[in-house]
Write an enzyme that holds these catalytic residues in place. Sequence first.
Site, PDB file in Angstrom:
ATOM      1  N   CYS A  95       0.871  -1.182   0.000  1.00 59.75           N
ATOM      2  CA  CYS A  95       0.000   0.000   0.000  1.00 59.75           C
ATOM      3  C   CYS A  95       0.904   1.227   0.000  1.00 59.75           C
ATOM      4  O   CYS A  95       2.025   1.177  -0.501  1.00 59.75           O
ATOM      5  CB  CYS A  95      -0.978  -0.027   1.172  1.00 59.75           C
ATOM      6  SG  CYS A  95      -0.225   0.020   2.814  1.00 59.75           S
ATOM      7  N   TRP A  96       0.447   2.331   0.548  1.00 62.45           N
ATOM      8  CA  TRP A  96       1.219   3.578   0.478  1.00 62.45           C
ATOM      9  C   TRP A  96       2.489   3.516   1.313  1.00 62.45           C
ATOM     10  O   TRP A  96       3.577   3.836   0.853  1.00 62.45           O
ATOM     11  CB  TRP A  96       0.335   4.739   0.927  1.00 62.45           C
ATOM     12  CG  TRP A  96       1.045   6.056   0.978  1.00 62.45           C
ATOM     13  CD1 TRP A  96       1.426   6.753   2.081  1.00 62.45           C
ATOM     14  CD2 TRP A  96       1.478   6.838  -0.145  1.00 62.45           C
ATOM     15  NE1 TRP A  96       2.070   7.912   1.735  1.00 62.45           N
ATOM     16  CE2 TRP A  96       2.115   7.996   0.361  1.00 62.45           C
ATOM     17  CE3 TRP A  96       1.397   6.667  -1.528  1.00 62.45           C
ATOM     18  CZ2 TRP A  96       2.656   8.986  -0.456  1.00 62.45           C
ATOM     19  CZ3 TRP A  96       1.942   7.653  -2.348  1.00 62.45           C
ATOM     20  CH2 TRP A  96       2.552   8.786  -1.816  1.00 62.45           C
TER      21      TRP A  96
END
Length: 351
Positions: A95-96
């Site tokens: 993810c981020w």
Amino acid sequence: MPRSLVYTQSPWEETYSEIIDVRSPSEFAEDRMPGAINLPVLDDPQRAEVGTIYKQVDPFTARKLGAALVAKNIATHLQGHFAAKDKNYHTLVYCWRGGQRSHSLATVLGAIGWQVTLLEGGYKTYRAWVLKQLETLPAQFTYRILAGPTGSGKTRILRQLQSLGAPVLDLEALANHRGSVLGEEWQLGPTPQPSQKYFESLLVQALRHLESLSPVWVESESNKIGALYLPPKLWEQMKQASGIALEVPDSARIDWLLRSYPHLTQHPELLKGKVQRLKYRYGGEKLAQWERLIDAGDYPAFVADILACHYDPAYRRSLHLSYPHIHQTFTLARLDDAAIAAGAEALLIHQ
């Protein structure tokens, strides 16, 4: 349970069934690992809603809503995307920042029994790796520039060289751009260029797949391809490289352009609209002359004149300023398939 991957090398050096980016679609569209698929655990509206509640209400309420939405989305993915996966399935998830979004999906997949790897630090770690690669990778190669005026068959020669096994860096393909008014894709709804970040991701992937011991053929691009910029280190290496300039008779170039880009004759009003971009440089009188040739259907004369007035002088300036080490020329009398094939073979022999 998921294992953690410290991102010191490319993920392509390990075999995964899939690489999964769980960020929202807008984050994924801007940049991602090449080859990754998007299975968001929060879509864009959901992510915005949770973020608003986090700031305007309180973090606890936001986490409750986020958990409910994530659970619902993961269930949808399990019933859809993952339904047919066998027990040997192995995925890399990110993810981020390598936080809750990727951990949520990875934990569920791991509990089912699949092998799951989490990217430590998430996309931010990957992006930092890309930037580091762009600082060092370009200098690991020797480049061979293929120059030539518009319509001289540079792209065809490059792709023929590639088919013969030569290392080729096809920047126009990576940037999804044809490089000029005459060469643009003019279909309705063309595929847009990638973002600058994703272009850089694709460029790193392409460079890492090349054979560093051989000269890499690359077209004599400027440092800007459409809306995208070449990384400074690559641009510096290209400007210092030697190469070959194609010389092709004007008649062959004109014939090739008219055969290769039928939009020049099929969409005259669209063509005139594109040519309007050059009015600021050449004035209304020259523009009116080009429009008269288009209206009369005299496309060979139009192409000949726009090459002589615009493209060829720009090419000569660019070659002089950006590629001062190109001193060899190579003549192609024709641009048919046989001539392109023979030309590519001859270039490999004399490279």
